[in-house]
Design a protein around this motif. Structure first.
Motif, mmCIF file in Angstrom:
data_model
loop_
_atom_site.group_PDB
_atom_site.id
_atom_site.type_symbol
_atom_site.label_atom_id
_atom_site.label_comp_id
_atom_site.label_asym_id
_atom_site.label_seq_id
_atom_site.Cartn_x
_atom_site.Cartn_y
_atom_site.Cartn_z
ATOM 1 N N SER A 150 -22.540 33.501 33.851
ATOM 2 C CA SER A 150 -22.451 33.507 35.316
ATOM 3 C C SER A 150 -22.662 34.891 35.924
ATOM 4 N N VAL A 151 -22.711 35.920 35.093
ATOM 5 C CA VAL A 151 -23.075 37.249 35.604
ATOM 6 C C VAL A 151 -24.492 37.189 36.164
ATOM 7 N N TRP A 152 -25.357 36.398 35.530
ATOM 8 C CA TRP A 152 -26.750 36.272 35.976
ATOM 9 C C TRP A 152 -26.993 34.995 36.774
ATOM 10 N N ILE A 153 -26.274 33.939 36.449
ATOM 11 C CA ILE A 153 -26.403 32.671 37.183
ATOM 12 C C ILE A 153 -25.116 32.519 37.986
ATOM 13 N N THR A 154 -25.090 33.115 39.153
ATOM 14 C CA THR A 154 -23.847 33.286 39.920
ATOM 15 C C THR A 154 -23.202 31.978 40.365
ATOM 16 N N GLU A 155 -23.963 30.901 40.425
ATOM 17 C CA GLU A 155 -23.406 29.622 40.863
ATOM 18 C C GLU A 155 -22.335 29.112 39.900
ATOM 19 N N MET A 156 -22.318 29.631 38.679
ATOM 20 C CA MET A 156 -21.375 29.159 37.668
ATOM 21 C C MET A 156 -20.078 29.968 37.642
ATOM 22 N N LYS A 157 -20.001 31.031 38.456
ATOM 23 C CA LYS A 157 -18.844 31.923 38.406
ATOM 24 C C LYS A 157 -17.545 31.215 38.773
#
Length: 108
Positions: free
Chosen positions: A58-65
């Protein structure tokens, strides 16, 4: 602030992966102390490792944070519950408490 959140994500993800992969014998002993079954331990391991990998990504795919932070936060609340229920020393409670606080930071 973004760098602080990313650092928190890395710390939580790496810490959880370290404990549940490298230090798995310690986990086995704790689950036995808490009178939890092997099946429960395996399910918790799968969930925590999945959330850790999701958090790292999620650092790169922020929607998963948010989902990874919320899920991991719930798992750390569970860890705190069992550590408190079985009167674990503060040295055993502190790691999951710190990870819980980092998850809360990610959600703020």
């Amino acid at each position: 602030m973004v760098n602080l959140i990313h650092l928190a994500q890395f710390i939580v993800a790496i810490s959880v992966l370290w404990v549940w992969i490298v230090r798995y014998k310690v986990v086995i002993a704790e689950f036995e102390k808490f009178n939890l079954s092997e099946q429960t331990r395996i399910k918790v391991a799968a969930v925590k490792v999945s959330f850790a990998i999701t958090m790292f990504t999620s650092v790169w795919i922020t929607e998963m944070k948010e989902i990874s932070a919320l899920g991991m936060m719930i798992m750390m609340i569970g860890a705190q519950y069992y550590h408190n229920r079985y009167d674990s020393p503060i040295s055993k409670r502190l790691p999951s408490l710190v990870l819980l606080l980092l998850c809360i930071l990610m959600l703020v």
